[in-house]
Write a protein that holds these residues in place. Structure first.
Motif, PDB file in Angstrom:
ATOM      1  N   VAL A  12       0.685  -1.304  -0.122  1.00 50.59           N
ATOM      2  CA  VAL A  12      -0.142  -0.038   0.069  1.00 50.59           C
ATOM      3  C   VAL A  12       0.851   1.217   0.003  1.00 50.59           C
ATOM      4  N   ASN A  13       0.597   2.176  -1.012  1.00 52.80           N
ATOM      5  CA  ASN A  13       1.274   3.644  -1.064  1.00 52.80           C
ATOM      6  C   ASN A  13       0.180   4.485  -0.240  1.00 52.80           C
ATOM      7  N   ALA A  14       0.772   5.304   0.642  1.00 53.55           N
ATOM      8  CA  ALA A  14      -0.052   6.273   1.433  1.00 53.55           C
ATOM      9  C   ALA A  14       0.629   7.568   1.157  1.00 53.55           C
ATOM     10  N   LEU A  96      -8.065   0.089   5.113  1.00 47.62           N
ATOM     11  CA  LEU A  96      -7.991   1.539   5.322  1.00 47.62           C
ATOM     12  C   LEU A  96      -8.045   1.832   6.763  1.00 47.62           C
ATOM     13  N   ASP A  97      -8.695   1.282   7.636  1.00 54.05           N
ATOM     14  CA  ASP A  97      -8.925   1.338   9.125  1.00 54.05           C
ATOM     15  C   ASP A  97      -7.531   1.495  10.001  1.00 54.05           C
ATOM     16  N   LEU A  98      -6.931   0.180   9.288  1.00 48.12           N
ATOM     17  CA  LEU A  98      -5.777  -0.170   9.827  1.00 48.12           C
ATOM     18  C   LEU A  98      -4.750   0.864   9.701  1.00 48.12           C
ATOM     19  N   ILE A  99      -4.668   1.482   8.368  1.00 48.91           N
ATOM     20  CA  ILE A  99      -3.722   2.408   8.039  1.00 48.91           C
ATOM     21  C   ILE A  99      -4.014   3.711   9.099  1.00 48.91           C
ATOM     22  N   CYS A 100      -5.021   3.967   8.784  1.00 46.78           N
ATOM     23  CA  CYS A 100      -5.622   5.167   9.678  1.00 46.78           C
ATOM     24  C   CYS A 100      -5.156   5.161  11.161  1.00 46.78           C
ATOM     25  N   SER A 101      -5.480   4.279  11.706  1.00 50.41           N
ATOM     26  CA  SER A 101      -4.984   3.771  13.248  1.00 50.41           C
ATOM     27  C   SER A 101      -3.686   3.764  13.307  1.00 50.41           C
ATOM     28  N   VAL A 116       5.709  -3.809   8.506  1.00 52.40           N
ATOM     29  CA  VAL A 116       6.828  -3.133   7.765  1.00 52.40           C
ATOM     30  C   VAL A 116       7.930  -3.937   7.471  1.00 52.40           C
ATOM     31  N   ALA A 117       7.922  -4.141   6.038  1.00 59.04           N
ATOM     32  CA  ALA A 117       8.907  -5.023   5.329  1.00 59.04           C
ATOM     33  C   ALA A 117      10.289  -4.382   5.299  1.00 59.04           C
ATOM     34  N   LYS A 118      11.194  -5.069   5.437  1.00 59.62           N
ATOM     35  CA  LYS A 118      12.715  -4.820   5.704  1.00 59.62           C
ATOM     36  C   LYS A 118      13.528  -5.826   4.982  1.00 59.62           C
ATOM     37  N   GLY A 119      14.704  -5.177   4.497  1.00 58.43           N
ATOM     38  CA  GLY A 119      15.467  -6.587   3.712  1.00 58.43           C
ATOM     39  C   GLY A 119      16.272  -7.272   4.779  1.00 58.43           C
ATOM     40  N   VAL A 120      16.721  -8.299   4.522  1.00 58.36           N
ATOM     41  CA  VAL A 120      17.148  -9.387   5.253  1.00 58.36           C
ATOM     42  C   VAL A 120      18.642  -9.531   4.822  1.00 58.36           C
TER      43      VAL A 120
END
Length: 269
Positions: A12-14, A96-101, A116-120
């Motif tokens: 998701v891009n916000a 959408l609710d999760l992002i807003c929260s 949150v995806a992070k490189g390993v």
């Protein structure tokens, strides 16, 4: 992100407007897909997506401007819908609710935090100023070495590689081994071009030119793996014809044919 190599992931891009360092409102939320290649990179797939987005949008707009007739070409509309399916998805109300929260720090955000995806990949050690300066100087010298090797024939490269390995042993300088390996690789590339055998790649690149800087930025938009040099040449002509539509005064389209050794080197970089 090597953990996602060879997969397609939903993200998701916000776009968030900030006031005094704090989130004030969410301007836009968009669901997209990311296609990771075998190394866990997305640059090439993102570029292809941008090119296809422009192509399908322009084709659809042109079709809307054509005069009405009994026969309607649905291809532009179908191609645009296909691009939408392959590159976009619609977040649910729960998303959408999760992002807003999480954005506004509501109390229920701790119950379902965003992933949150992070490189390993291992974090590289810090590069000091002195180390960077040394690398820049070494890189300049390496360009000179590479230029010398590119001027030699297959026979000369064999002799150079043999002598470099002897010097590595006699002088106890292991840097000569790198020169020997570079000579071996260059010799093998020349042999592939001479015989046309092995695995080859045909590719088409778009180069966007910046007139003010007199420079260009190149991006590969299509490539094809082939079983011989001749087959790759035919594939390159086909790819060039198919992608000639991207040519403009500011953009050039170029076809290339390289053996797998050259291709793998470019992919690694």
């Amino acid at each position: 992100m090597p953990q996602f190599a060879g997969t397609k992931q939903k993200v998701v891009n916000a776009i968030i407007e900030v006031e005094n360092g704090k989130p004030a409102r969410i301007v836009n939320i968009e669901g997209t897909y990311l296609d990771f290649d075998s190394a866990g990179k997305i640059q090439e797939s993102l570029w292809r997506g941008v090119v296809e987005a422009m192509d399908t949008h322009d084709a659809l707009e042109r079709s809307k401007r054509t005069k009405a007739s009994k026969v309607v070409d649905l291809t532009p509309k179908l191609n645009r819908e296909r691009w939408q399916r392959e590159n976009r998805w619609t977040p649910s109300q729960r998303d959408l609710d999760l992002i807003c929260s999480n954005v506004f720090g509501r109390q229920d955000a701790s119950k379902t935090p965003l992933r949150v995806a992070k490189g390993v990949a291992a974090k590289p050690p810090p590069l000091t100023y002195e180390a960077k300066a040394a690398i820049d100087e070494i890189r300049t010298k390496l360009f000179t070495v590479e230029g010398k090797l590119e001027l030699l024939s297959e026979q000369s490269l064999k002799g150079l590689a043999f002598e470099a390995r002897r010097l590595a042993k006699d002088d106890s300088n292991q840097l000569w081994l790198g020169v020997a390996e570079a000579a071996d690789r260059r010799g093998e590339i020349l042999a592939r071009h001479r015989t046309g055998k092995g695995t080859w790649y045909a590719s088409v690149e778009i180069i966007r030119w910046d007139a003010s800087k007199r420079s260009g930025e190149s991006s590969s938009i299509a490539h094809e793996k082939c079983n011989s040099k001749k087959e790759a040449e035919e594939a390159a002509r086909k790819l060039l014809s198919e992608n000639a539509k991207h040519f403009s005064a500011e953009t050039s389209v170029e076809a290339r044919v390289v053996c797998d050794l050259e291709w793998n080197s470019e992919e690694a970089s």
